[in-house]
Design a protein around this motif. Sequence first.
Motif, PDB file in Angstrom:
ATOM      1  N   GLU A   3       0.709 113.015 -42.283  1.00 30.43           N
ATOM      2  CA  GLU A   3       0.876 112.071 -41.187  1.00 30.43           C
ATOM      3  C   GLU A   3       1.371 112.813 -39.942  1.00 30.43           C
ATOM      4  OE1 GLU A   3       5.126 110.040 -41.584  1.00 30.43           O
ATOM      5  OE2 GLU A   3       3.933 109.840 -43.396  1.00 30.43           O
ATOM      6  N   PRO A   4       1.025 112.304 -38.760  1.00 29.33           N
ATOM      7  CA  PRO A   4       1.464 112.982 -37.543  1.00 29.33           C
ATOM      8  C   PRO A   4       2.971 112.882 -37.400  1.00 29.33           C
ATOM      9  CG  PRO A   4       0.374 110.906 -37.020  1.00 29.33           C
ATOM     10  CD  PRO A   4       0.234 111.124 -38.494  1.00 29.33           C
ATOM     11  N   ARG A   5       3.546 113.918 -36.891  1.00 27.00           N
ATOM     12  CA  ARG A   5       4.982 113.968 -36.653  1.00 27.00           C
ATOM     13  C   ARG A   5       5.198 114.091 -35.155  1.00 27.00           C
ATOM     14  NH1 ARG A   5       7.510 117.808 -41.372  1.00 27.00           N
ATOM     15  NH2 ARG A   5       6.808 116.558 -43.108  1.00 27.00           N
ATOM     16  N   ASP A   6       5.085 112.974 -34.459  1.00 24.74           N
ATOM     17  CA  ASP A   6       5.171 113.007 -33.012  1.00 24.74           C
ATOM     18  C   ASP A   6       6.583 113.229 -32.493  1.00 24.74           C
ATOM     19  OD1 ASP A   6       2.430 112.632 -32.684  1.00 24.74           O
ATOM     20  OD2 ASP A   6       2.625 110.465 -32.767  1.00 24.74           O
ATOM     21  N   ARG A   7       7.553 112.501 -33.049  1.00 26.96           N
ATOM     22  CA  ARG A   7       8.916 112.583 -32.552  1.00 26.96           C
ATOM     23  C   ARG A   7       9.873 112.385 -33.714  1.00 26.96           C
ATOM     24  NH1 ARG A   7      12.391 108.799 -28.634  1.00 26.96           N
ATOM     25  NH2 ARG A   7      13.650 110.440 -27.694  1.00 26.96           N
ATOM     26  N   GLY A   8      10.974 113.089 -33.688  1.00 26.81           N
ATOM     27  CA  GLY A   8      11.980 112.934 -34.729  1.00 26.81           C
ATOM     28  C   GLY A   8      13.346 113.349 -34.229  1.00 26.81           C
ATOM     29  N   LEU A   9      14.366 112.811 -34.884  1.00 25.83           N
ATOM     30  CA  LEU A   9      15.749 113.147 -34.577  1.00 25.83           C
ATOM     31  C   LEU A   9      16.186 114.272 -35.496  1.00 25.83           C
ATOM     32  CD1 LEU A   9      18.216 112.141 -32.858  1.00 25.83           C
ATOM     33  CD2 LEU A   9      18.968 110.990 -34.944  1.00 25.83           C
ATOM     34  N   LEU A  10      16.725 115.325 -34.920  1.00 23.81           N
ATOM     35  CA  LEU A  10      17.199 116.469 -35.691  1.00 23.81           C
ATOM     36  C   LEU A  10      18.680 116.299 -35.977  1.00 23.81           C
ATOM     37  CD1 LEU A  10      15.644 119.392 -33.597  1.00 23.81           C
ATOM     38  CD2 LEU A  10      14.561 117.998 -35.378  1.00 23.81           C
ATOM     39  N   ASP A  73      24.838 104.047 -29.695  1.00 27.38           N
ATOM     40  CA  ASP A  73      24.972 102.860 -28.849  1.00 27.38           C
ATOM     41  C   ASP A  73      25.167 101.599 -29.689  1.00 27.38           C
ATOM     42  OD1 ASP A  73      22.437 102.448 -29.894  1.00 27.38           O
ATOM     43  OD2 ASP A  73      21.398 102.679 -27.985  1.00 27.38           O
ATOM     44  N   LEU A  74      25.054 100.448 -29.051  1.00 26.20           N
ATOM     45  CA  LEU A  74      25.263  99.181 -29.735  1.00 26.20           C
ATOM     46  C   LEU A  74      24.283  98.989 -30.892  1.00 26.20           C
ATOM     47  CD1 LEU A  74      26.792  96.513 -29.906  1.00 26.20           C
ATOM     48  CD2 LEU A  74      25.237  95.599 -28.175  1.00 26.20           C
ATOM     49  N   ASP A  75      23.018  99.315 -30.683  1.00 26.93           N
ATOM     50  CA  ASP A  75      22.033  99.182 -31.771  1.00 26.93           C
ATOM     51  C   ASP A  75      22.397 100.080 -32.950  1.00 26.93           C
ATOM     52  OD1 ASP A  75      20.498  97.265 -30.457  1.00 26.93           O
ATOM     53  OD2 ASP A  75      19.163  98.764 -29.570  1.00 26.93           O
ATOM     54  N   ALA A  76      22.818 101.308 -32.651  1.00 27.67           N
ATOM     55  CA  ALA A  76      23.217 102.225 -33.727  1.00 27.67           C
ATOM     56  C   ALA A  76      24.475 101.714 -34.430  1.00 27.67           C
ATOM     57  CB  ALA A  76      23.447 103.624 -33.164  1.00 27.67           C
ATOM     58  N   ALA A  77      25.402 101.161 -33.669  1.00 26.61           N
ATOM     59  CA  ALA A  77      26.628 100.628 -34.272  1.00 26.61           C
ATOM     60  C   ALA A  77      26.306  99.483 -35.226  1.00 26.61           C
ATOM     61  CB  ALA A  77      27.586 100.162 -33.176  1.00 26.61           C
ATOM     62  N   ALA A 108      17.676 105.425 -37.147  1.00 24.12           N
ATOM     63  CA  ALA A 108      17.130 104.117 -37.524  1.00 24.12           C
ATOM     64  C   ALA A 108      17.044 103.190 -36.312  1.00 24.12           C
ATOM     65  CB  ALA A 108      17.985 103.485 -38.616  1.00 24.12           C
ATOM     66  N   ALA A 109      18.073 103.175 -35.482  1.00 22.18           N
ATOM     67  CA  ALA A 109      18.089 102.295 -34.311  1.00 22.18           C
ATOM     68  C   ALA A 109      16.995 102.649 -33.322  1.00 22.18           C
ATOM     69  CB  ALA A 109      19.458 102.351 -33.634  1.00 22.18           C
ATOM     70  N   LEU A 128      15.959 102.405 -45.060  1.00 27.32           N
ATOM     71  CA  LEU A 128      16.480 102.122 -43.721  1.00 27.32           C
ATOM     72  C   LEU A 128      16.051 103.148 -42.683  1.00 27.32           C
ATOM     73  CD1 LEU A 128      20.069 101.146 -44.860  1.00 27.32           C
ATOM     74  CD2 LEU A 128      18.264  99.597 -44.042  1.00 27.32           C
ATOM     75  N   VAL A 129      15.884 104.376 -43.122  1.00 26.29           N
ATOM     76  CA  VAL A 129      15.490 105.458 -42.206  1.00 26.29           C
ATOM     77  C   VAL A 129      14.698 106.483 -43.004  1.00 26.29           C
ATOM     78  CG1 VAL A 129      17.678 106.730 -42.519  1.00 26.29           C
ATOM     79  CG2 VAL A 129      16.324 107.110 -40.471  1.00 26.29           C
TER      80      VAL A 129
END
Length: 135
Positions: A3-10, A73-77, A108-109, A128-129
Amino acid sequence: MAEPRDRGLLDTSVVIDLATIAADDLPRELAISTLTLAELAAGPHATTDSDERARRQQRLQWAEATFDPLPFDLDAARTFGLIFAATQKAGRKGRRRVVDIMTAAVAAANQLPLYTRNADDFRGLGKLVKIVACG
């Protein structure tokens, strides 16, 4: 076909070892969180070796200059509670891994997969993630 891996959090482990990880194991667009910057900022203070302290300081400055970090942020909290509960359900001690859980909440947020060198630290969070082991 992969699958393409366009963007990710390291996570911090990936940022620390980034030069040794094959580009094919990483997303095309790299993101980090402010939590990674916090961990990197603590790094120079966690060693008494002056050469290692300089390397860690250089890594922090590079990361600050390279990335526009995603905040906790709030979504992550709001997501943090769900991820904390999943960590507990998986038999892990959530309070001991709070920065990892917060980082997973940022991923996840923002609907990003989390790239890590320590996939076992995120065991039980797959619903969840998306956790991607790299390197």
